[in-house]
Each structure stands twice: as C-alpha cells, then as structure tokens.
Write a protein that holds these residues in place. Sequence first.
Motif, mmCIF file in Angstrom:
data_model
loop_
_atom_site.group_PDB
_atom_site.id
_atom_site.type_symbol
_atom_site.label_atom_id
_atom_site.label_comp_id
_atom_site.label_asym_id
_atom_site.label_seq_id
_atom_site.Cartn_x
_atom_site.Cartn_y
_atom_site.Cartn_z
ATOM 1 N N GLU A 417 -33.232 33.250 29.285
ATOM 2 C CA GLU A 417 -34.613 32.759 29.244
ATOM 3 C C GLU A 417 -34.971 32.102 30.569
ATOM 4 O O GLU A 417 -34.294 31.190 31.025
ATOM 5 C CB GLU A 417 -34.761 31.762 28.090
ATOM 6 N N ASN A 419 -38.504 31.356 33.586
ATOM 7 C CA ASN A 419 -39.930 31.407 33.917
ATOM 8 C C ASN A 419 -40.828 31.266 32.689
ATOM 9 O O ASN A 419 -41.842 31.959 32.548
ATOM 10 C CB ASN A 419 -40.260 32.722 34.647
ATOM 11 N N ILE A 420 -40.444 30.384 31.787
ATOM 12 C CA ILE A 420 -41.258 30.186 30.589
ATOM 13 C C ILE A 420 -42.516 29.394 30.953
ATOM 14 O O ILE A 420 -42.475 28.470 31.755
ATOM 15 C CB ILE A 420 -40.469 29.464 29.483
ATOM 16 N N LYS A 421 -43.619 29.772 30.327
ATOM 17 C CA LYS A 421 -44.908 29.157 30.643
ATOM 18 C C LYS A 421 -45.396 28.235 29.526
ATOM 19 O O LYS A 421 -46.271 27.395 29.755
ATOM 20 C CB LYS A 421 -45.958 30.245 30.891
ATOM 21 N N ALA A 422 -44.825 28.394 28.358
ATOM 22 C CA ALA A 422 -45.258 27.550 27.237
ATOM 23 C C ALA A 422 -44.162 27.492 26.186
ATOM 24 O O ALA A 422 -43.376 28.437 26.023
ATOM 25 C CB ALA A 422 -46.538 28.093 26.625
ATOM 26 N N TRP A 447 -50.680 19.420 26.902
ATOM 27 C CA TRP A 447 -50.368 19.824 25.537
ATOM 28 C C TRP A 447 -51.608 19.820 24.671
ATOM 29 O O TRP A 447 -52.600 19.166 24.984
ATOM 30 C CB TRP A 447 -49.290 18.926 24.935
ATOM 31 N N SER A 457 -47.888 23.440 27.859
ATOM 32 C CA SER A 457 -48.060 24.361 28.977
ATOM 33 C C SER A 457 -47.129 23.946 30.108
ATOM 34 O O SER A 457 -47.132 22.788 30.526
ATOM 35 C CB SER A 457 -49.515 24.354 29.456
ATOM 36 N N LEU A 458 -46.344 24.893 30.624
ATOM 37 C CA LEU A 458 -45.320 24.584 31.618
ATOM 38 C C LEU A 458 -45.556 25.385 32.902
ATOM 39 O O LEU A 458 -46.111 26.483 32.874
ATOM 40 C CB LEU A 458 -43.929 24.919 31.071
ATOM 41 N N SER A 459 -45.097 24.820 34.007
ATOM 42 C CA SER A 459 -45.155 25.536 35.284
ATOM 43 C C SER A 459 -44.073 24.996 36.205
ATOM 44 O O SER A 459 -43.713 23.820 36.151
ATOM 45 C CB SER A 459 -46.530 25.373 35.942
ATOM 46 N N ASN A 460 -43.525 25.870 37.034
ATOM 47 C CA ASN A 460 -42.508 25.498 38.016
ATOM 48 C C ASN A 460 -41.325 24.762 37.388
ATOM 49 O O ASN A 460 -40.876 23.725 37.874
ATOM 50 C CB ASN A 460 -43.122 24.628 39.121
ATOM 51 N N ILE A 461 -40.825 25.307 36.293
ATOM 52 C CA ILE A 461 -39.705 24.692 35.583
ATOM 53 C C ILE A 461 -38.389 25.111 36.230
ATOM 54 O O ILE A 461 -38.115 26.309 36.390
ATOM 55 C CB ILE A 461 -39.710 25.084 34.094
#
Length: 474
Positions: A417, A419-422, A447, A457-461
């Motif tokens: 898993e 580059n998850i975005k959410a 959120w 919502s996620l970015s640059n994880i």
Amino acid sequence: MTKKLLLSLLIGCCSILSYAQRNDIVQQSTTYEWPKDPLVKEKLETWQDKKFGMIIHWGLYAVPGIIESWTLCSEDWIERDSTISYDDYKKWYWDFSKQFNPTKFNPEQWSAAGKRAGMKYLVFTTKHHDGFAMFDTKQSDFSIAKGPFASNPKADVAKYVFDAFRKDGFMIGAYFSKPDWHSQYYWWQKYATADRNNNYDIKKYPWRWNKFKDFTYNQISELMHNYGSVDILWLDGGWVRPLETVNEEVLSWGANIPKWSQDIDMPKIASMARNAQPGLLMVDRTVHGPYENYQTPEQRIPEKQLDYPWESCMTLGGAWGFVPNDQYKSAAEVVHKLVEIVAKGGSLLLGVGPKPDGTLPTEVTNQLNEIGKWTSKNGKAIYNTRITKDYHDGQFWFTQSKDAKKKFAIYCLKQDEANIKAVKWKGSFPKKGTEIILLSTGKKVKWQIVNGETVLSLSNIEKSAALAFEFTPQ
C-alpha cells in the motif's frame, strides 16, 4: 564418532526443532483475579503504561544455537539424533557450562537497542528449565559465575543486565523457571527423566521435594535481595503447581500430569519477595489466582479485547534464544502486532536472544532500530493509553488517553500500500470542530463525516508501517 561430528549432527537436528511444531507454548489463562495489595495495584497501573517490553533468553543453549533447554526433555514433540543415547546427549548439553565464556558480554548494547526500539520494560532469563543460572547463585555451582566466565568482572551477569536497563529507565523483570532439570531435587538420577515433570513420587520422597522447595525459595530470595530494585517476578514452568489447580486448561497442553502435587509454596515465596520488593508484580504463568498479576498468552494475540492486564510474549525471530540464520519478523509486522495488542488492552513482550559471545546479532539491532523509527514518532498513540469501546474497524485500531480526552486512530498499512490519498473509519467519531493530527508530522489533516464514516484526506505521506492520528472524541 568425533565430538566435532556429533556437535554438527546435534546442532542440525536441534536447529530444525526450533521451527518445528512445539507444545511448550503457554496459552492464555481463562480467569483473572485482580490484586488486592495497593502497592501491587499501583505497580500494575505503571506497568500497563509501558506497553512494549523486551524478553531476553540467554543461556547454555546459545552456545550450540538450539531451542532453549527443551531438548533435554523426552516428550513426543522433541527430536534428537537417534544414534546418540539420551544420557550422552544430556552430558553433551551440560558440558556447555565448561565452554560458555561470553567475553564480549555487552548489556549496554542490549539496553540501548531496546531503548531505541521504544521498549519500556525488561524480562531477563535468570534461569531457564535447564537449571543454568545466569546469576551468581550460592545454591548451586551450575551458573555462569562458576565456569570459564568466573574471572570476568561481569561474571554476575544478571546484576549487570539489570543495572544497564535500569539506567536507561526500564522497569526490571526477572524471568525464573520453577522447574530445574539439573537439580537432583527435581530430576533425581535414580530414575529416568521421561518428561518435563519431576521424576519421582513426591508423596513417597517428601524430604527430597522439601529440599527442592528450599532450593527454589533461596534462589528467588537471592534475586529479590541482591540485585537492586525489581518490578516483576516472571515465573515460567506452569506445570509446577499445586495439584488442585490442574484443570482442563492444563490438561489441554498435552503434557503428562503426575499423581502428586508439585506445590512449591507460592504464598511463602510471594511474602518473602514482596517484603524485599514492595509492590512486586508476580507472574506465575497460567496458575490462576493472586500470583498471576497479568496473563501471558504466548506467540499469539487474543481474539478479542480484554479489560484486565495481559501481555503477548512473542519472538522477533523463530526462536526465543539465539539460533544461527534465524528468520526475523519485519519491523512493520512487529509494529502491526504492537498496535493490535495495545488496542486490545495488552502489552507486547518481544523476545530476542544474544549470541554466545554476549552481543546481539546485527539483524536484531537493525530490526529494533527500524521499529524505533515508528515508535519515536507515534508513541503517543501507544504509551500511557487504555482501551476504548470501538477499538477496531478494518485496518484501523483505536486507543485513547487515560483521561479519555484524546483518542488515537492507527491505520496499519498493507505491504504493497502506497501513495494513499484518503482513509476512513466507522465509529469512534471525532468531536465536531476538532483537529485531527497526524502524529508522525504533527500536521493537521482535513476530515469530514460522509455517510456515517470519518474520512481523512491525505497528501505527501511518508512510507510507514502505520499512520497514527490524534483527535478529540465526541
């Protein structure tokens, strides 16, 4: 047959055994009794804050690199080279006491590795079932302090292990085996040693058993009086117990149960130990009652959340002690187990085995370092937490602060898993208007509630074993 060839055959056989089906695995107890002593309650509360510990198996078995002690025992699941007589095998094993000389003994390395991993308490094997003491006992000459290591300034190994870990802020636990297969008071040479139990009728020879009780009491007394502050007395060998406590659970282990009581007078031992160490946690494994202050399911995690104290003791590799070419769990796997265990109300006691020279294998320190990269950033979701009602949803596990004012959602990522975005979860709703913080960065996460689910919502994880989020619950 030459000694060198014999050694090669035995090590090969016993190394395979380390990964074979074992029936020495301790199951979870079925009942729990809360302690009444306020000092024990206080210590238990402190221990429940720690969540992550290290158990170290180190003894004679490290020299040939085989499964700890068990090959001395004749049970159906034990395999040995059939061309070697049992008596010769035992002599071969006992004779490692004349070779065990860990000149690179480095407990500071062990402690530093555990601290970097985020571990908070120690359980050190002061004596396993083979009876070889890793401390300077006066009850026997069968110890690390009496062999070739005797002239070393650190010959009283347990003292220096406890000192090193205590200096690094660990709670200190002493593992001690109740059975002692080297003692003539437990395995009497008059008879064969068929299985793990004592090998003579205690009703017929009460004097001999009373000598064993004195021997056990005196060794534990040495540990309680001569080695500084000790927080946990972790007692293994649950078949050594009063006969009246043998129940269906014990019978399910598959071990033979003798017709006599292997009672070593635990109330007397506990009284002495707690006089020396007020508030001492006693872990008389599987013997339900006042001296099993927390439960210890082995190599497994309970299916459901439990509301009383427990720990899963698990190996980092395939064996408790050092075995050459062992296969170790990945850091991500350990983190995932830690998260699940804590969410279910327990602690993880992770087992490692130093090499015969006294140092940890490089593979072990590397894995502990990787685990520490996660705990150092996300420990707030693990340490000093308690269970919460809605504790699991899919890849999410939930914990909460002791005052219940903060809740933590921990998302365990699958191996592939990226580059998850959410991410989203059901239940454990955040309070309206609260900030959700990604612990590893300290940054806020956007959120919203969508169709009864909390969606982040996620970015640059960054790549991680798990993502831990903090929020104020409803």
